[in-house]
Motif scaffolding. Structure first.
Motif, PDB file in Angstrom:
ATOM      1  N   GLU A  95      37.481  40.466  80.391  1.00 51.70           N
ATOM      2  CA  GLU A  95      37.176  39.765  81.640  1.00 51.70           C
ATOM      3  C   GLU A  95      37.343  38.258  81.507  1.00 51.70           C
ATOM      4  OE1 GLU A  95      36.291  38.960  85.523  1.00 51.70           O
ATOM      5  OE2 GLU A  95      36.966  40.791  84.543  1.00 51.70           O
ATOM      6  N   VAL A  96      37.314  37.734  80.286  1.00 53.44           N
ATOM      7  CA  VAL A  96      37.394  36.282  80.110  1.00 53.44           C
ATOM      8  C   VAL A  96      38.633  35.838  79.339  1.00 53.44           C
ATOM      9  CG1 VAL A  96      34.909  35.945  80.259  1.00 53.44           C
ATOM     10  CG2 VAL A  96      35.940  36.410  78.025  1.00 53.44           C
ATOM     11  N   SER A  97      39.414  36.773  78.828  1.00 53.47           N
ATOM     12  CA  SER A  97      40.536  36.417  77.958  1.00 53.47           C
ATOM     13  C   SER A  97      41.761  35.912  78.708  1.00 53.47           C
ATOM     14  CB  SER A  97      40.939  37.628  77.098  1.00 53.47           C
ATOM     15  OG  SER A  97      39.986  37.873  76.086  1.00 53.47           O
ATOM     16  N   TYR A  98      41.882  36.232  79.999  1.00 53.43           N
ATOM     17  CA  TYR A  98      43.130  35.945  80.708  1.00 53.43           C
ATOM     18  C   TYR A  98      43.091  34.663  81.532  1.00 53.43           C
ATOM     19  CZ  TYR A  98      44.182  40.574  79.091  1.00 53.43           C
ATOM     20  OH  TYR A  98      44.393  41.655  78.274  1.00 53.43           O
ATOM     21  N   GLU A  99      41.916  34.142  81.803  1.00 53.39           N
ATOM     22  CA  GLU A  99      41.786  32.853  82.487  1.00 53.39           C
ATOM     23  C   GLU A  99      40.701  32.027  81.799  1.00 53.39           C
ATOM     24  OE1 GLU A  99      43.097  34.120  87.028  1.00 53.39           O
ATOM     25  OE2 GLU A  99      40.993  33.754  86.592  1.00 53.39           O
ATOM     26  N   PRO A 100      40.877  31.729  80.509  1.00 54.89           N
ATOM     27  CA  PRO A 100      39.801  31.058  79.763  1.00 54.89           C
ATOM     28  C   PRO A 100      39.487  29.660  80.277  1.00 54.89           C
ATOM     29  CG  PRO A 100      41.828  31.133  78.477  1.00 54.89           C
ATOM     30  CD  PRO A 100      42.041  32.017  79.657  1.00 54.89           C
ATOM     31  N   ALA A 101      40.503  28.941  80.723  1.00 51.98           N
ATOM     32  CA  ALA A 101      40.240  27.590  81.227  1.00 51.98           C
ATOM     33  C   ALA A 101      39.337  27.641  82.452  1.00 51.98           C
ATOM     34  CB  ALA A 101      41.557  26.893  81.555  1.00 51.98           C
ATOM     35  N   GLY A 112      32.714  28.270  74.475  1.00 54.22           N
ATOM     36  CA  GLY A 112      34.102  28.640  74.242  1.00 54.22           C
ATOM     37  C   GLY A 112      34.348  30.110  74.496  1.00 54.22           C
ATOM     38  N   VAL A 113      35.625  30.485  74.427  1.00 54.88           N
ATOM     39  CA  VAL A 113      36.057  31.849  74.703  1.00 54.88           C
ATOM     40  C   VAL A 113      36.863  32.367  73.520  1.00 54.88           C
ATOM     41  CG1 VAL A 113      37.331  33.354  76.268  1.00 54.88           C
ATOM     42  CG2 VAL A 113      36.195  31.298  77.166  1.00 54.88           C
ATOM     43  N   LEU A 114      36.520  33.560  73.040  1.00 50.83           N
ATOM     44  CA  LEU A 114      37.336  34.259  72.062  1.00 50.83           C
ATOM     45  C   LEU A 114      38.363  35.079  72.828  1.00 50.83           C
ATOM     46  CD1 LEU A 114      34.385  34.014  70.542  1.00 50.83           C
ATOM     47  CD2 LEU A 114      35.488  35.539  68.910  1.00 50.83           C
ATOM     48  N   LEU A 115      39.632  34.865  72.557  1.00 51.31           N
ATOM     49  CA  LEU A 115      40.705  35.487  73.316  1.00 51.31           C
ATOM     50  C   LEU A 115      41.208  36.756  72.636  1.00 51.31           C
ATOM     51  CD1 LEU A 115      42.742  32.225  74.036  1.00 51.31           C
ATOM     52  CD2 LEU A 115      40.890  33.204  75.393  1.00 51.31           C
ATOM     53  N   GLY A 116      41.395  37.798  73.432  1.00 45.39           N
ATOM     54  CA  GLY A 116      42.021  39.017  72.924  1.00 45.39           C
ATOM     55  C   GLY A 116      41.194  39.722  71.875  1.00 45.39           C
ATOM     56  N   GLU A 117      41.878  40.247  70.857  1.00 46.94           N
ATOM     57  CA  GLU A 117      41.231  41.016  69.799  1.00 46.94           C
ATOM     58  C   GLU A 117      40.609  40.051  68.792  1.00 46.94           C
ATOM     59  OE1 GLU A 117      43.923  43.986  68.224  1.00 46.94           O
ATOM     60  OE2 GLU A 117      44.912  44.169  70.175  1.00 46.94           O
ATOM     61  N   GLY A 118      39.318  40.211  68.515  1.00 45.39           N
ATOM     62  CA  GLY A 118      38.600  39.182  67.775  1.00 45.39           C
ATOM     63  C   GLY A 118      38.272  39.475  66.333  1.00 45.39           C
ATOM     64  N   GLU A 119      38.775  40.564  65.777  1.00 49.27           N
ATOM     65  CA  GLU A 119      38.346  40.925  64.416  1.00 49.27           C
ATOM     66  C   GLU A 119      38.758  39.913  63.349  1.00 49.27           C
ATOM     67  OE1 GLU A 119      38.209  44.858  66.585  1.00 49.27           O
ATOM     68  OE2 GLU A 119      39.622  43.181  66.509  1.00 49.27           O
ATOM     69  N   GLU A 120      39.755  39.060  63.641  1.00 43.01           N
ATOM     70  CA  GLU A 120      40.132  38.013  62.692  1.00 43.01           C
ATOM     71  C   GLU A 120      39.617  36.645  63.122  1.00 43.01           C
ATOM     72  OE1 GLU A 120      44.307  38.141  61.897  1.00 43.01           O
ATOM     73  OE2 GLU A 120      44.177  40.041  60.811  1.00 43.01           O
ATOM     74  N   SER A 121      39.712  36.336  64.408  1.00 41.86           N
ATOM     75  CA  SER A 121      39.261  35.018  64.874  1.00 41.86           C
ATOM     76  C   SER A 121      37.743  34.880  64.808  1.00 41.86           C
ATOM     77  CB  SER A 121      39.749  34.764  66.301  1.00 41.86           C
ATOM     78  OG  SER A 121      39.315  35.781  67.181  1.00 41.86           O
ATOM     79  N   PHE A 122      37.022  35.979  65.030  1.00 38.50           N
ATOM     80  CA  PHE A 122      35.560  35.917  65.010  1.00 38.50           C
ATOM     81  C   PHE A 122      35.024  35.514  63.639  1.00 38.50           C
ATOM     82  CE2 PHE A 122      31.410  38.265  64.734  1.00 38.50           C
ATOM     83  CZ  PHE A 122      30.701  37.462  65.612  1.00 38.50           C
TER      84      PHE A 122
END
Length: 587
Positions: A95-101, A112-122
């Motif tokens: 719900e938040v990954s496609y229009e983060p701004a 902030g917003v974690l975009l898409g699949e988060g297993e590495e960025s998290f």
């Protein structure tokens, strides 16, 4: 040691669990970072959740966001910013990954917003925070809280030299946050599914929950209304990993596991291997749910499905529409005739629950054409027929094409359709009433015998449900919560008004009523059994008092016959319908 990180899931129902937060927690644990996790539901009071979040004393908060909980999470985030000043608040999810701004602009409480699949960025983000938490705690002790939790970007600027010394963590990849304005760094690399750890530490904690699991990500299809169509790359988890994880579910004896693979059988070898494993290792308890494309089912897959324990597997099949032009406009590839053939084949096995989906509000399909789709799918007699309504989700092609099709939809989640060039709002309301009747009288499974007979008096199932919905509305019953027995009485009143076989339908409604439970109070519409009191007493002595004995005076065609006794055995229920076993009895 408590690290101060807290993942928060707000689910639609208590029985649900949130796969995403458990997967993120496991990914962090793999990196040696401890993250607490808590689940709530949207049915809880905001105040109740705020109290628990405050008492947990988080130092960084992470919310999992979906179309059904986003408005709720927005409110939570805003209130958390007041009671937990200085605590960074992150959000992630479709719900938040496609229009983060836009998310950041409209929600100043969110860091902030974690975009898409988060297993590495998290985990990368957590490592960054862990390095800075000690400094923050020290500032807190000195009463110098500052704005570190509010604006991550500024802190990144101040720590740039330190990052150079310790190596580039690549922290920005897959994140959006404030840094001299809003900065968005798209996810450049998707996680390797084989490197994502199994999400569930203790399956015993989920004894009353539906568990979710994925053996693949992505979808090969391009349906314009679906978020999965954005990433057409399908990635599969190694089958050896999948087998080990399935065994964990089986050994724990969990009640239900729902695969969230978007099209589970898009790769035959993968589907065959999983279904064969379930066939070979059935524990007699666990049910597995799969979303499939029926026209992709092969003879080899059908043969395995045919051999599964009744109730071991259930299939969800999204048909959405039977209108060729509609399917073309939404970029949905489907061999409808083959879908129908496969659904009928699976139904003939008698061991698999099938759930078929339709979507109202799609392009080129008005009320009359949708009714034809409904009738064609209803004729397949699935265990459930879900009448859904188009949701114009962020990031989908349908959102881009909405103006072209004259689609108006709600500004707030779930962004449900209000009207289209082919379907005006009043017609949509009629469909909502039909949906309610389908849920109450068909999907509940409580009126199966009655509906089977009723359908012989209507050429169109859609027209039947529409007339029943109008009957409810005319009497004001659509605005009232009714008891189970009252639903039966209303249907009988509807039957009487149409001068149908009243006495026969009284018997069928009675049969339907007792199929589910041995009710202590006999419904008022049921036949008086006092003339057979002695025979019933003897039959209950013969078969057991816990069973129910009923008298039938009509055959299936509605013809009167000599009264016959039938016994309802509640110890032997259908794994698919949960109905009691019924058999003829003689003294």
């Amino acid at each position: 040691m408590k690290e101060g990180f807290l993942l928060v899931a707000v689910n639609a129902k208590y029985i649900h669990s949130n796969l995403a937060v458990y997967s993120l927690q496991a990914a962090a644990a793999r990196e040696g970072i401890l993250v607490d996790l808590v689940e709530f539901t949207i049915n809880q009071y905001v105040e109740e959740i705020l109290q628990e979040l405050y008492q947990r004393e988080p130092e960084v908060l992470f919310f999992s966001c979906y179309v059904w909980n986003w408005e709720y999470v927005r409110e939570l985030a805003a209130e958390c910013a007041k009671i937990l000043p200085g605590v960074p608040i992150w959000v992630g999810g479709p719900e938040v990954s496609y229009e983060p701004a836009r998310v950041l602009e409209e929600n100043p409480a969110i860091t902030g917003v974690l975009l898409g699949e988060g297993e590495e960025s998290f985990p990368r983000l957590l490592r960054y925070y862990r390095k800075n938490l000690e400094d923050k705690r020290e500032r807190r002790r000195r009463g110098e809280e500052g704005v570190w939790g509010k604006i991550l970007g500024a802190e990144m600027e101040s720590s740039r030299e330190r990052e150079k010394e310790q190596g580039d963590l690549g922290i920005r990849d897959g994140l959006a946050f404030w840094q001299n304005g809003i900065q968005v760094y798209p996810q450049m690399k998707l996680p390797n599914l084989n490197e994502i750890p199994f999400p569930y530490k203790n399956l015993g904690d989920f004894s009353h929950k539906i568990l979710y699991y994925e053996s693949s990500r992505g979808c090969p299809f391009s349906c314009s209304y679906c978020l999965s169509s954005i990433d057409k790359r399908v990635r599969f988890r190694d089958l050896e990993l999948v087998r080990r994880e399935l065994m964990a579910f089986l050994e724990a004896g969990v009640a239900q596991v729902k695969f969230v693979d978007r099209t589970f059988n898009c790769k035959e070898s993968h589907a065959l291997a999983v279904w064969q494993y379930l066939l070979d290792h059935d524990n007699g308890v666990t049910n597995f749910h799969f979303e499939i494309a029926a026209d992709l089912l092969t003879e080899a897959e059908l043969e395995i499905l045919r051999r599964l324990r009744p109730g071991q597997v259930q299939l969800e099949i999204g048909i959405q529409s039977t209108c060729k032009e509609t399917l073309e406009q939404i970029y949905r590839r489907m061999d409808l005739a083959l879908v129908e053939k496969r659904v009928r084949q699976v139904k003939s096995f008698g061991n698999i629950h099938q759930h078929l989906d339709l979507i109202a509000g799609l392009p080129c399909e008005g009320l009359e054409r949708f009714a034809r789709s409904f009738d064609r799918v209803f004729a397949l007699r699935p265990e459930q027929l879900q009448l859904g309504f188009l949701k114009v989700l962020k990031g989908t092609r349908m959102q881009e094409d909405a103006e072209k099709y004259g689609i108006l939809y709600r500004d707030k989640p779930p962004y449900e359709v209000l009207s289209t060039r082919w379907l005006h709002y009043g017609e949509l309301l009629r469909l909502k009433k039909v949906e309610q009747m389908v849920e109450l009288y068909y999907n509940s499974g409580q009126f199966s015998l009655t509906l089977d007979r009723l359908m012989t008096f209507w050429e169109s199932a859609f027209v039947f449900f529409e007339e029943l919905a109008a009957y409810y509305q005319d009497h004001g019953w659509d605005r009232i919560q009714h008891t189970r027995v009252r639903r039966y009485e209303i249907l009988l009143d509807f039957i009487r008004e149409r001068h149908l076989e009243e006495e026969h339908f009284q018997e069928l409604l009675t049969m339907d009523y007792y199929l589910r439970e041995a009710a202590k109070t006999r419904p008022g519409f049921s036949r008086d059994l006092s003339p057979w009191k002695e025979q019933i007493r003897l039959l209950q002595k013969q078969y057991g008092k816990e069973k129910h004995v009923e008298v039938r005076a009509f055959d299936e065609g509605g013809n009167r016959q000599e009264p016959a006794f039938v016994v309802f055995d509640y110890q032997r229920r259908s794994p698919l319908t949960k109905d009691a076993a019924v058999f003829a009895a003689e003294l």
